[in-house]
Design a protein around this motif. Structure first.
Motif, PDB file in Angstrom:
ATOM      1  N   ASP A  32     -14.155  44.914   7.026  1.00  0.00           N
ATOM      2  CA  ASP A  32     -12.825  45.093   6.450  1.00  0.00           C
ATOM      3  C   ASP A  32     -11.732  44.769   7.466  1.00  0.00           C
ATOM      4  N   ASP A  33     -12.119  44.702   8.732  1.00  0.00           N
ATOM      5  CA  ASP A  33     -11.151  44.451   9.800  1.00  0.00           C
ATOM      6  C   ASP A  33     -11.415  43.115  10.500  1.00  0.00           C
ATOM      7  N   ARG A  34     -12.153  42.227   9.841  1.00  0.00           N
ATOM      8  CA  ARG A  34     -12.451  40.925  10.457  1.00  0.00           C
ATOM      9  C   ARG A  34     -11.152  40.196  10.779  1.00  0.00           C
ATOM     10  N   PRO A  35     -11.000  39.695  12.005  1.00  0.00           N
ATOM     11  CA  PRO A  35      -9.732  39.067  12.393  1.00  0.00           C
ATOM     12  C   PRO A  35      -9.411  37.819  11.572  1.00  0.00           C
ATOM     13  N   ARG A  36      -8.130  37.608  11.344  1.00  0.00           N
ATOM     14  CA  ARG A  36      -7.663  36.391  10.692  1.00  0.00           C
ATOM     15  C   ARG A  36      -7.979  35.187  11.568  1.00  0.00           C
ATOM     16  N   PRO A  37      -8.312  34.052  10.978  1.00  0.00           N
ATOM     17  CA  PRO A  37      -8.697  32.895  11.772  1.00  0.00           C
ATOM     18  C   PRO A  37      -7.538  32.053  12.283  1.00  0.00           C
ATOM     19  N   PHE A  38      -6.308  32.318  11.801  1.00  0.00           N
ATOM     20  CA  PHE A  38      -5.173  31.490  12.188  1.00  0.00           C
ATOM     21  C   PHE A  38      -4.052  32.353  12.749  1.00  0.00           C
ATOM     22  N   LYS A  39      -3.390  31.835  13.775  1.00  0.00           N
ATOM     23  CA  LYS A  39      -2.190  32.477  14.295  1.00  0.00           C
ATOM     24  C   LYS A  39      -1.007  31.963  13.499  1.00  0.00           C
ATOM     25  N   ARG A 179     -10.031  38.531  18.695  1.00  0.00           N
ATOM     26  CA  ARG A 179     -10.661  37.752  17.636  1.00  0.00           C
ATOM     27  C   ARG A 179     -12.163  37.577  17.886  1.00  0.00           C
ATOM     28  N   ASN A 180     -12.568  37.545  19.133  1.00  0.00           N
ATOM     29  CA  ASN A 180     -13.990  37.423  19.453  1.00  0.00           C
ATOM     30  C   ASN A 180     -14.603  38.764  19.847  1.00  0.00           C
ATOM     31  N   ALA A 181     -13.802  39.630  20.464  1.00  0.00           N
ATOM     32  CA  ALA A 181     -14.309  40.951  20.871  1.00  0.00           C
ATOM     33  C   ALA A 181     -14.673  41.803  19.673  1.00  0.00           C
ATOM     34  N   TRP A 182     -14.074  41.520  18.522  1.00  0.00           N
ATOM     35  CA  TRP A 182     -14.422  42.252  17.287  1.00  0.00           C
ATOM     36  C   TRP A 182     -15.928  42.233  17.065  1.00  0.00           C
ATOM     37  N   LYS A 183     -16.568  41.136  17.369  1.00  0.00           N
ATOM     38  CA  LYS A 183     -18.007  41.030  17.151  1.00  0.00           C
ATOM     39  C   LYS A 183     -18.808  41.209  18.439  1.00  0.00           C
ATOM     40  N   TYR A 184     -18.307  40.678  19.539  1.00  0.00           N
ATOM     41  CA  TYR A 184     -19.130  40.587  20.749  1.00  0.00           C
ATOM     42  C   TYR A 184     -18.732  41.540  21.866  1.00  0.00           C
ATOM     43  N   ILE A 273       1.854  37.293  12.213  1.00  0.00           N
ATOM     44  CA  ILE A 273       1.082  38.136  11.302  1.00  0.00           C
ATOM     45  C   ILE A 273      -0.046  38.775  12.107  1.00  0.00           C
ATOM     46  N   PRO A 274      -0.178  40.103  12.105  1.00  0.00           N
ATOM     47  CA  PRO A 274      -1.261  40.730  12.871  1.00  0.00           C
ATOM     48  C   PRO A 274      -2.617  40.148  12.486  1.00  0.00           C
ATOM     49  N   ILE A 275      -3.458  39.886  13.488  1.00  0.00           N
ATOM     50  CA  ILE A 275      -4.739  39.255  13.171  1.00  0.00           C
ATOM     51  C   ILE A 275      -5.755  40.254  12.626  1.00  0.00           C
ATOM     52  N   SER A 276      -5.496  41.547  12.790  1.00  0.00           N
ATOM     53  CA  SER A 276      -6.369  42.583  12.237  1.00  0.00           C
ATOM     54  C   SER A 276      -5.533  43.786  11.852  1.00  0.00           C
ATOM     55  N   LYS A 277      -6.100  44.633  11.028  1.00  0.00           N
ATOM     56  CA  LYS A 277      -5.425  45.881  10.685  1.00  0.00           C
ATOM     57  C   LYS A 277      -5.380  46.816  11.885  1.00  0.00           C
ATOM     58  N   ARG A 278      -6.416  46.771  12.695  1.00  0.00           N
ATOM     59  CA  ARG A 278      -6.498  47.623  13.879  1.00  0.00           C
ATOM     60  C   ARG A 278      -7.349  46.897  14.916  1.00  0.00           C
ATOM     61  N   GLU A 279      -7.051  47.137  16.162  1.00  0.00           N
ATOM     62  CA  GLU A 279      -7.787  46.506  17.248  1.00  0.00           C
ATOM     63  C   GLU A 279      -8.317  47.570  18.205  1.00  0.00           C
ATOM     64  N   THR A 280      -9.517  47.334  18.696  1.00  0.00           N
ATOM     65  CA  THR A 280     -10.109  48.205  19.705  1.00  0.00           C
ATOM     66  C   THR A 280      -9.871  47.599  21.079  1.00  0.00           C
ATOM     67  N   GLU A 281      -9.438  48.384  22.012  1.00  0.00           N
ATOM     68  CA  GLU A 281      -9.169  47.874  23.355  1.00  0.00           C
ATOM     69  C   GLU A 281     -10.470  47.637  24.110  1.00  0.00           C
ATOM     70  N   HIS A 282     -10.460  46.600  24.918  1.00  0.00           N
ATOM     71  CA  HIS A 282     -11.598  46.263  25.771  1.00  0.00           C
ATOM     72  C   HIS A 282     -11.083  46.043  27.191  1.00  0.00           C
ATOM     73  N   PRO A 283     -10.855  47.141  27.914  1.00  0.00           N
ATOM     74  CA  PRO A 283     -10.233  47.023  29.245  1.00  0.00           C
ATOM     75  C   PRO A 283     -11.060  46.230  30.249  1.00  0.00           C
ATOM     76  N   GLU A 284     -12.390  46.193  30.085  1.00  0.00           N
ATOM     77  CA  GLU A 284     -13.212  45.450  31.046  1.00  0.00           C
ATOM     78  C   GLU A 284     -12.886  43.957  31.016  1.00  0.00           C
ATOM     79  N   ILE A 285     -12.524  43.452  29.846  1.00  0.00           N
ATOM     80  CA  ILE A 285     -12.136  42.044  29.740  1.00  0.00           C
ATOM     81  C   ILE A 285     -10.901  41.777  30.587  1.00  0.00           C
TER      82      ILE A 285
END
Length: 536
Positions: A32-39, A179-184, A273-285
């Motif tokens: 439900d939160d899959r990122p949009r493919p276009f900026k 956009r990629n961290a959502w999955k990986y 346009i926000p690419i997702s409804k919500r984003e999880t932070e990945h500080p290690e990146i």
């Protein structure tokens, strides 16, 4: 900070895949939160790109393996720019599923998430005022972010780079982290460079086809380039710069270069346009990205000068006719190959010829025009497991790019080799079915000692470019290819002792597809601006 290589070492170790690690992972995909493919910019208007751009007609394999143009240069205008952008990142397929419509592009991306964005920094030429632009594949347009010629300022940020100064246009590749961290997850920082490298391989080949001299710039002032492109901090960042049309001749524009003392204006970040409804932070990146950033022009220059002539030289010849065999009739033009290219989902287990494999290896290793490498240098070696290659016993091999030959490391029976190649690629049957699985590997510690943390970016990026060339040279011969992640330490162990100190960067399986792939189409301007705003 770049010299403290513990940052890169820590990140690489912490993001390795292992069987136990994947079994214990609690990561799940929130569809439900899959990122949009276009900026999509909410308030900035777009400039449509022409859709009657030329199609690359030069021989695909020649373009893939070439470092310098072999045809007369074509005039650079907006139609030529549209050609470069489309065949690097344009929409070539529309796939409809119950979960929604997916727009596949000219270059592959991990998980079909397309985290890489393209920007254009250009002088004024026919059809386009000088400026800084964002490219949107969805409606095939440019959005102006800054007006004026910023090439000199960009070259200054890259240590006075002569390629940028003498090129009419530079394409900047950035990555949207989420956009990629959502999955990986945290491992997706590696994907920044894999995905941008695959796009760059297309861009290099298309430029060569047009008679345009390409270059790749990895040394630049990170904060300055991000500011030039008006990127949001901790969301999107520049990965590589690709000047197009450089003659490398010290003409007046280059020899008279003087750093501009005026600071680059800081403009508001445009609303998107926000690419997702919500984003999880990945500080290690961002920890590693910050630790591998260059904060001053002086440090950029020092970093570039420290690297020259420190790596492995490869054979310097650019073109050869001896590896031009086994191309299927009608698929020899670069445009045809890019439109056909996809990621193979089923291999037939049929053998490929040794000439097929030799052509892939030769075409993929003739050099990548990186600023950090002297001519003929490379950071990447190719190891492979052969499963079904006519005239080649199943087993482990090392490709010696100097001698253009395969060195057999051991022999196996086909069942054992297939089991191992599939296991190493996270147990995926697709890579057991492949005729051969190629692993791009590098001595990370040696590179970090010379290039610091930023060397981690460079070796991952070069591996991505080589992987992209493997894709293209496979499809140019009527074969298929598919990229994969892997169990890191198991890959090193598999090729030990020869690869004892080397780490895998990316893997690509090649072979005969088990189905007839459909040729893609030129789907420029597929979506309207209102469609992008409504559902992206």
């Amino acid at each position: 900070m770049n010299d403290d290589i513990n940052h890169a070492i820590h990140y690489h170790e912490e993001t390795k895949h292992s069987e136990l690690g994947l079994q214990m992972s609690r990561h799940y995909l929130d569809w439900d939160d899959r990122p949009r493919p276009f900026k999509v910019y909410q308030e900035l208007s777009s400039i449509p790109l022409p859709q009657d751009f030329p199609i690359p007609t030069a021989d695909a394999l020649t373009c893939i393996r070439s470092v310098h143009p072999f045809l007369p240069e074509s005039p650079l205008d907006i139609r030529a720019l549209a050609q470069f952008l489309f065949f690097s990142a344009g929409i070539t397929r529309e796939m409809k599923y119950d979960s929604g419509t997916y727009y596949m592009r000219a270059a592959s991306a991990t998980g079909a998430l397309y985290p890489i964005e393209l920007y254009v920094i250009s002088k004024e030429f026919e059809g386009l005022p000088a400026g800084v632009y964002h490219f949107c594949p969805g409606n095939f347009s440019l959005v102006e972010l800054r007006s004026g010629d910023y090439r000199s300022k960009l070259a200054e940020m890259a240590g006075g780079n002569p390629n940028i100064l003498s090129s009419a246009v530079t394409v900047a590749l950035t990555s949207f982290a989420w956009r990629n961290a959502w999955k990986y997850g945290d491992r997706s920082y590696r994907h920044w460079f894999w995905d941008s490298g695959v796009i760059a391989s297309n861009l290099l080949a298309v430029a060569i086809s047009a008679g345009v001299e390409p270059a790749l710039v990895t040394g630049f002032l990170d904060a300055g380039v991000n500011n030039l492109l008006r990127l949001e901090q901790r969301s999107e960042a520049a990965v590589v710069l690709a000047p197009l049309g450089s003659s490398l001749v010290k003409g007046p524009e280059v020899s008279d270069f003087r750093p501009d003392p005026e600071p680059l204006p800081v403009l508001d970040i445009p609303r998107i346009i926000p690419i997702s409804k919500r984003e999880t932070e990945h500080p290690e990146i961002w920890k590693l990205h910050d630790a591998s950033s260059l904060p001053s022009a002086k440090e950029v220059a020092q970093w570039l000068s420290s690297s020259k002539n420190k790596f492995t030289n490869v054979a310097s010849e650019d073109l050869s006719q001896e590896h031009m065999q086994d191309k299927r009739q009608g698929l020899d033009s670069l445009g045809d190959v890019i439109l056909l290219r996809g990621s193979t989902r089923r291999f037939s287990r049929s053998p490929i010829s040794k000439d097929h494999l030799s052509t892939i290896l030769f075409s993929s290793t003739r050099g990548v025009p990186l600023d950090v490498l002297a001519k003929g240098e490379s950071l990447v070696d190719i190891y492979l497991i052969a499963n079904a290659v006519e005239g080649l016993a199943p087993g482990h091999y090392f490709y010696n790019r100097h001698a253009k030959s395969l060195e057999q490391l051991d022999a196996m029976n086909e069942l054992a080799s297939r089991n191992e190649s599939g296991y190493l690629c996270l147990g995926q049957p697709l890579f057991s079915d492949a005729s051969a699985v190629l692993f791009m590997m590098t001595d990370i510690n040696a590179i970090l000692k010379t290039l610091g943390n930023r060397g981690y970016r460079v070796c991952q990026f070069e591996a991505g470019v080589v992987a992209g060339k493997i894709y293209l040279s496979s499809y140019a011969q009527g074969l298929g290819a598919s990229g994969s992640t892997f169990y890191d330490d198991a890959v090193t162990e598999s090729f030990t002792p020869h690869a004892r100190n080397k780490a895998a960067m990316i893997a690509v399986g090649v072979g005969m597809p088990a189905y007839k792939a459909r040729r893609g189409k030129i789907l420029a301007a597929r979506l309207t601006k209102s469609q992008l705003l409504s559902n992206g």
